[in-house]
Motif scaffolding. Sequence first.
Motif, PDB file in Angstrom:
ATOM      1  N   ASP A  83      46.709 -38.232  44.450  1.00 45.41           N
ATOM      2  CA  ASP A  83      45.935 -38.986  43.465  1.00 45.41           C
ATOM      3  C   ASP A  83      46.388 -38.754  42.032  1.00 45.41           C
ATOM      4  O   ASP A  83      45.986 -39.487  41.132  1.00 45.41           O
ATOM      5  CB  ASP A  83      44.448 -38.625  43.580  1.00 45.41           C
ATOM      6  CG  ASP A  83      43.829 -39.132  44.864  1.00 45.41           C
ATOM      7  OD1 ASP A  83      44.436 -40.025  45.490  1.00 45.41           O
ATOM      8  OD2 ASP A  83      42.754 -38.634  45.245  1.00 45.41           O
ATOM      9  N   ARG A  84      47.199 -37.729  41.806  1.00 40.66           N
ATOM     10  CA  ARG A  84      47.666 -37.479  40.441  1.00 40.66           C
ATOM     11  C   ARG A  84      48.692 -38.520  39.997  1.00 40.66           C
ATOM     12  O   ARG A  84      48.978 -38.641  38.809  1.00 40.66           O
ATOM     13  CB  ARG A  84      48.264 -36.083  40.335  1.00 40.66           C
ATOM     14  CG  ARG A  84      47.244 -34.961  40.540  1.00 40.66           C
ATOM     15  CD  ARG A  84      47.872 -33.595  40.301  1.00 40.66           C
ATOM     16  NE  ARG A  84      46.883 -32.537  40.443  1.00 40.66           N
ATOM     17  CZ  ARG A  84      46.746 -31.758  41.515  1.00 40.66           C
ATOM     18  NH1 ARG A  84      47.560 -31.955  42.552  1.00 40.66           N
ATOM     19  NH2 ARG A  84      45.836 -30.828  41.563  1.00 40.66           N
ATOM     20  N   ILE A  85      49.262 -39.236  40.946  1.00 40.86           N
ATOM     21  CA  ILE A  85      50.228 -40.284  40.628  1.00 40.86           C
ATOM     22  C   ILE A  85      49.548 -41.637  40.796  1.00 40.86           C
ATOM     23  O   ILE A  85      48.980 -41.934  41.852  1.00 40.86           O
ATOM     24  CB  ILE A  85      51.460 -40.190  41.547  1.00 40.86           C
ATOM     25  CG1 ILE A  85      52.161 -38.841  41.350  1.00 40.86           C
ATOM     26  CG2 ILE A  85      52.434 -41.334  41.273  1.00 40.86           C
ATOM     27  CD1 ILE A  85      53.332 -38.617  42.281  1.00 40.86           C
ATOM     28  N   SER A  86      49.590 -42.448  39.772  1.00 43.18           N
ATOM     29  CA  SER A  86      49.030 -43.796  39.860  1.00 43.18           C
ATOM     30  C   SER A  86      49.944 -44.665  40.713  1.00 43.18           C
ATOM     31  O   SER A  86      51.148 -44.736  40.481  1.00 43.18           O
ATOM     32  CB  SER A  86      48.894 -44.404  38.458  1.00 43.18           C
ATOM     33  OG  SER A  86      48.535 -45.766  38.537  1.00 43.18           O
ATOM     34  N   LYS A  87      49.344 -45.334  41.705  1.00 48.34           N
ATOM     35  CA  LYS A  87      50.103 -46.231  42.584  1.00 48.34           C
ATOM     36  C   LYS A  87      49.374 -47.560  42.654  1.00 48.34           C
ATOM     37  O   LYS A  87      48.227 -47.615  43.101  1.00 48.34           O
ATOM     38  CB  LYS A  87      50.250 -45.613  43.976  1.00 48.34           C
ATOM     39  CG  LYS A  87      51.031 -44.304  43.974  1.00 48.34           C
ATOM     40  CD  LYS A  87      50.848 -43.528  45.241  1.00 48.34           C
ATOM     41  CE  LYS A  87      49.447 -42.979  45.348  1.00 48.34           C
ATOM     42  NZ  LYS A  87      49.157 -41.905  44.391  1.00 48.34           N
ATOM     43  N   SER A  88      50.035 -48.599  42.196  1.00 47.32           N
ATOM     44  CA  SER A  88      49.443 -49.933  42.244  1.00 47.32           C
ATOM     45  C   SER A  88      50.358 -50.850  43.041  1.00 47.32           C
ATOM     46  O   SER A  88      51.579 -50.697  43.036  1.00 47.32           O
ATOM     47  CB  SER A  88      49.231 -50.493  40.835  1.00 47.32           C
ATOM     48  OG  SER A  88      50.465 -50.660  40.165  1.00 47.32           O
ATOM     49  N   TYR A 120      57.969 -45.222  36.667  1.00 50.81           N
ATOM     50  CA  TYR A 120      58.064 -44.875  35.254  1.00 50.81           C
ATOM     51  C   TYR A 120      58.722 -43.503  35.138  1.00 50.81           C
ATOM     52  O   TYR A 120      58.257 -42.522  35.694  1.00 50.81           O
ATOM     53  CB  TYR A 120      56.689 -44.874  34.604  1.00 50.81           C
ATOM     54  CG  TYR A 120      56.130 -46.262  34.424  1.00 50.81           C
ATOM     55  CD1 TYR A 120      56.332 -46.965  33.237  1.00 50.81           C
ATOM     56  CD2 TYR A 120      55.430 -46.890  35.447  1.00 50.81           C
ATOM     57  CE1 TYR A 120      55.833 -48.245  33.071  1.00 50.81           C
ATOM     58  CE2 TYR A 120      54.935 -48.174  35.292  1.00 50.81           C
ATOM     59  CZ  TYR A 120      55.140 -48.843  34.100  1.00 50.81           C
ATOM     60  OH  TYR A 120      54.653 -50.117  33.954  1.00 50.81           O
ATOM     61  N   ARG A 121      59.806 -43.455  34.404  1.00 50.01           N
ATOM     62  CA  ARG A 121      60.577 -42.222  34.267  1.00 50.01           C
ATOM     63  C   ARG A 121      59.838 -41.245  33.361  1.00 50.01           C
ATOM     64  O   ARG A 121      59.540 -41.537  32.201  1.00 50.01           O
ATOM     65  CB  ARG A 121      61.962 -42.550  33.688  1.00 50.01           C
ATOM     66  CG  ARG A 121      62.884 -41.333  33.543  1.00 50.01           C
ATOM     67  CD  ARG A 121      63.575 -41.019  34.835  1.00 50.01           C
ATOM     68  NE  ARG A 121      64.361 -39.804  34.767  1.00 50.01           N
ATOM     69  CZ  ARG A 121      65.639 -39.756  34.369  1.00 50.01           C
ATOM     70  NH1 ARG A 121      66.261 -40.861  33.993  1.00 50.01           N
ATOM     71  NH2 ARG A 121      66.281 -38.602  34.361  1.00 50.01           N
ATOM     72  N   GLY A 122      59.526 -40.089  33.885  1.00 56.03           N
ATOM     73  CA  GLY A 122      58.901 -39.061  33.074  1.00 56.03           C
ATOM     74  C   GLY A 122      57.437 -39.340  32.814  1.00 56.03           C
ATOM     75  O   GLY A 122      56.669 -39.704  33.699  1.00 56.03           O
ATOM     76  N   THR A 127      49.634 -47.781  29.598  1.00 58.46           N
ATOM     77  CA  THR A 127      49.536 -49.093  30.235  1.00 58.46           C
ATOM     78  C   THR A 127      49.880 -49.051  31.720  1.00 58.46           C
ATOM     79  O   THR A 127      49.662 -50.035  32.435  1.00 58.46           O
ATOM     80  CB  THR A 127      50.472 -50.094  29.539  1.00 58.46           C
ATOM     81  OG1 THR A 127      51.804 -49.549  29.518  1.00 58.46           O
ATOM     82  CG2 THR A 127      50.026 -50.361  28.113  1.00 58.46           C
ATOM     83  N   ALA A 128      50.415 -47.919  32.220  1.00 58.18           N
ATOM     84  CA  ALA A 128      50.909 -47.857  33.602  1.00 58.18           C
ATOM     85  C   ALA A 128      49.804 -47.674  34.625  1.00 58.18           C
ATOM     86  O   ALA A 128      50.018 -47.941  35.808  1.00 58.18           O
ATOM     87  CB  ALA A 128      51.919 -46.723  33.736  1.00 58.18           C
ATOM     88  N   GLY A 129      48.627 -47.224  34.224  1.00 56.70           N
ATOM     89  CA  GLY A 129      47.562 -47.026  35.189  1.00 56.70           C
ATOM     90  C   GLY A 129      46.450 -46.168  34.641  1.00 56.70           C
ATOM     91  O   GLY A 129      46.545 -45.620  33.544  1.00 56.70           O
ATOM     92  N   ILE A 130      45.374 -46.035  35.440  1.00 58.58           N
ATOM     93  CA  ILE A 130      44.201 -45.297  34.982  1.00 58.58           C
ATOM     94  C   ILE A 130      44.476 -43.799  34.954  1.00 58.58           C
ATOM     95  O   ILE A 130      44.263 -43.134  33.943  1.00 58.58           O
ATOM     96  CB  ILE A 130      42.991 -45.618  35.888  1.00 58.58           C
ATOM     97  CG1 ILE A 130      42.653 -47.106  35.816  1.00 58.58           C
ATOM     98  CG2 ILE A 130      41.780 -44.782  35.480  1.00 58.58           C
ATOM     99  CD1 ILE A 130      41.544 -47.533  36.766  1.00 58.58           C
ATOM    100  N   ASP A 131      44.919 -43.238  36.067  1.00 64.16           N
ATOM    101  CA  ASP A 131      45.204 -41.804  36.157  1.00 64.16           C
ATOM    102  C   ASP A 131      46.689 -41.611  36.397  1.00 64.16           C
ATOM    103  O   ASP A 131      47.179 -41.792  37.512  1.00 64.16           O
ATOM    104  CB  ASP A 131      44.392 -41.162  37.282  1.00 64.16           C
ATOM    105  CG  ASP A 131      42.918 -41.028  36.940  1.00 64.16           C
ATOM    106  OD1 ASP A 131      42.616 -40.670  35.787  1.00 64.16           O
ATOM    107  OD2 ASP A 131      42.074 -41.288  37.815  1.00 64.16           O
ATOM    108  N   THR A 132      47.430 -41.222  35.349  1.00 61.49           N
ATOM    109  CA  THR A 132      48.884 -41.100  35.423  1.00 61.49           C
ATOM    110  C   THR A 132      49.348 -39.701  35.043  1.00 61.49           C
ATOM    111  O   THR A 132      50.459 -39.532  34.564  1.00 61.49           O
ATOM    112  CB  THR A 132      49.555 -42.137  34.506  1.00 61.49           C
ATOM    113  OG1 THR A 132      49.131 -41.898  33.150  1.00 61.49           O
ATOM    114  CG2 THR A 132      49.180 -43.555  34.898  1.00 61.49           C
ATOM    115  N   ILE A 133      48.507 -38.707  35.281  1.00 57.40           N
ATOM    116  CA  ILE A 133      48.854 -37.340  34.899  1.00 57.40           C
ATOM    117  C   ILE A 133      50.136 -36.884  35.590  1.00 57.40           C
ATOM    118  O   ILE A 133      50.905 -36.096  35.047  1.00 57.40           O
ATOM    119  CB  ILE A 133      47.672 -36.395  35.204  1.00 57.40           C
ATOM    120  CG1 ILE A 133      47.878 -35.022  34.571  1.00 57.40           C
ATOM    121  CG2 ILE A 133      47.426 -36.284  36.696  1.00 57.40           C
ATOM    122  CD1 ILE A 133      46.649 -34.135  34.643  1.00 57.40           C
ATOM    123  N   GLY A 134      50.395 -37.409  36.796  1.00 61.27           N
ATOM    124  CA  GLY A 134      51.598 -37.047  37.536  1.00 61.27           C
ATOM    125  C   GLY A 134      52.642 -38.143  37.599  1.00 61.27           C
ATOM    126  O   GLY A 134      53.623 -38.024  38.334  1.00 61.27           O
ATOM    127  N   GLY A 135      52.460 -39.224  36.844  1.00 64.38           N
ATOM    128  CA  GLY A 135      53.415 -40.325  36.869  1.00 64.38           C
ATOM    129  C   GLY A 135      52.794 -41.604  37.389  1.00 64.38           C
ATOM    130  O   GLY A 135      51.587 -41.672  37.659  1.00 64.38           O
TER     131      GLY A 135
END
Length: 680
Positions: A83-88, A120-122, A127-135
């Motif tokens: 869940d730490r990585i946003s996946k859409s 997304y690199r790094g 704008t990439a997602g709600i929870d993107t703490i891990g990418g």
Amino acid sequence: MVSRIACAVFIALSGNVVWAEEPEDSADVIVVRAERVGEDLHLAEADPVSADVASWLKSVPGANVNRNGPVTGIAQYRGMFGDRISKSIGGRTIIGAGPNAMDAPLSYAVPVSIEAMTVYRGIAPVTAGIDTIGGAVDVQRQQAAVSDSFMVDGSLISHYASNNDAEHYAGDINFGLKDFGAYLYGSQQSAKNYEDAQGNEVVTSAYERELFGADMAYDFGAHRVGLSWNQVNTKHSGTLALPMDINFIDSDDWSLYGSHQLDGAELEWRFGVMENEHGMDNFSQRLNPMPEMHRYTFAGGSSRDYHLVYRVGDWSLGVDGVLAEHDADITNPNNPMFVVSNFNQVQDDRHSAFVQWSQSFNAIEHTIGARVKYNQADAGEVYSSMAMMMPAVQGLQNDFNRADKSVNELTYDVTYHGTYALSDSFSWNYSAAVKQKAASYQQRYLWVPMQATGGLADGKTYVGDINLDPETAYQLEAGFNYQQGGFSASPRVFYYDIADYIEANPSADPRVVMAAQMMGDLAPLQFSNVDATLWGLDANWQYQFASDWYLAGNISYVRGERDDIDDNLYRIAPLNTRFTWGYDNGVWSSRFDAMIYASQNRASNINEEQRTPGYMIWNWYADYCFNSGVLIKAGIENIFDKEYREHLGGVNRARGSDIAVGERLPGLGQNLYVGVEYRF
């Protein structure tokens, strides 16, 4: 002979390759998408054989996949996963039904319907997602294409792999007429158990699933409105690193979307609904000779999501959110009196708003973003028939039911990305962020020791903590892009200091210990807030010869450490590199890949994680494009039939296999692959 351009158009709609693209702002992206000959240079090839598109992440520097089963791949990036990585997918946040991530988000995508997969690199922008703490990973689905006159095109696909008799049949078709378009696709995948390099059968590695979908769109002037539907029907499929296998997964999702080109601005919106049902058991696909220990779990999940973004000039403003509900009940088909309410009426809602500003000053580009998030969670009362016989379970049940389970938290993300171009061939990249993430519903509401942990697959039982604090990550990254002649390279170094990182600690509750011991776990764990550090480097490079030959590769290293005790973070990919030597003239291509993984000796002691040795395997792939619209593919994975074990592949939990329970799962033995694709 077919021209290079014509073949490029065909391959663009049939293959998959990783590309680096120039982003709209200073945040870097890597795109895994259809092959395109002559537009750019190859960075790394995606896996054409795997049934799960999560495997494509292995070709992205810093990324990898936690493999719990053939169709259960969990995205990992720079040591963080789940869940730490946003996946859409299709612009939507996908919420699976299974509490153990058997239906991980990327399993809801199928190659035939994918236009591109953006990583997304790094540090991901807000704008990439709600929870993107891990990418962040964004899978773009194919949408209906319109045409001034009547138009029909599509494809038919057939693939076969020898090791496990894997078959994949797929097709799609698009109708376009004036301002209206309709796109339909279907895919059927199946395979038997695979064998390792020693000829051992790996039980519960078979799979079978079907995916279907449609998209309809209407264009009027500078506006588009569309409706899409996607369905997943997964049948008996193994998840051999978990205590149960997939009995079925049935999912339907609908979304209504639109885009509008306004005077100097752009507006995009999307509303979605998703309904999932998921059954799993520990006896139909693996050996379980004790009827009293048979378990069947039925899980249900539903979600509603929304997304609205407005872009004008250098600004992007938006709101998005997802409202999810979860239930999971455990029964024994041989004992109608046995029941455990694992999760009941769990609510996990996330609402957010963001703003991002990008600006260029001569050779310098800046992107600054902020996102605020309102997180709501709650759960209903639970019940276990074991409470009548086990005072420890009864105590845990009563305490949970009496507790205030409602949680309301405000979290935020702030990001900065910068690029400084020293010349046409060299530019510095640097970024920083403070990001927060609220706990998952499993981490909060797992009330009795169980392995329903979102796919950790460590064999340990866990309990949650309703009052977990949000994770807060302080992130730094720096690197450069260099391109001169046929050579280019893009290395990055990063450092993440994470406060209140949610990890495992031994449970201090004697009732938890007693209940877990009755289930065979002498040292149960509890989700807890700790401090942790992640640091490392990753890079990709390529060299295009003056001819049609090229070299490419990437390297990834991450170190994850706990700061509260002397221990390593769990399930961290070891140092690894990928080297590709290939030829591509637009009509036919061939490439050799070397996958090299170092040993992983820095394992988690608390999770009782096993160390793994290093290995190197070679793969070969080729394809040829005919002017009749036919593409022939062939390849050999693990050419030299090397025995190896992936550190992220987990350990075997299934009885009845040639692989002992508790032994590291072996990799796939030599595997011959052929495929035929026809475009019309």
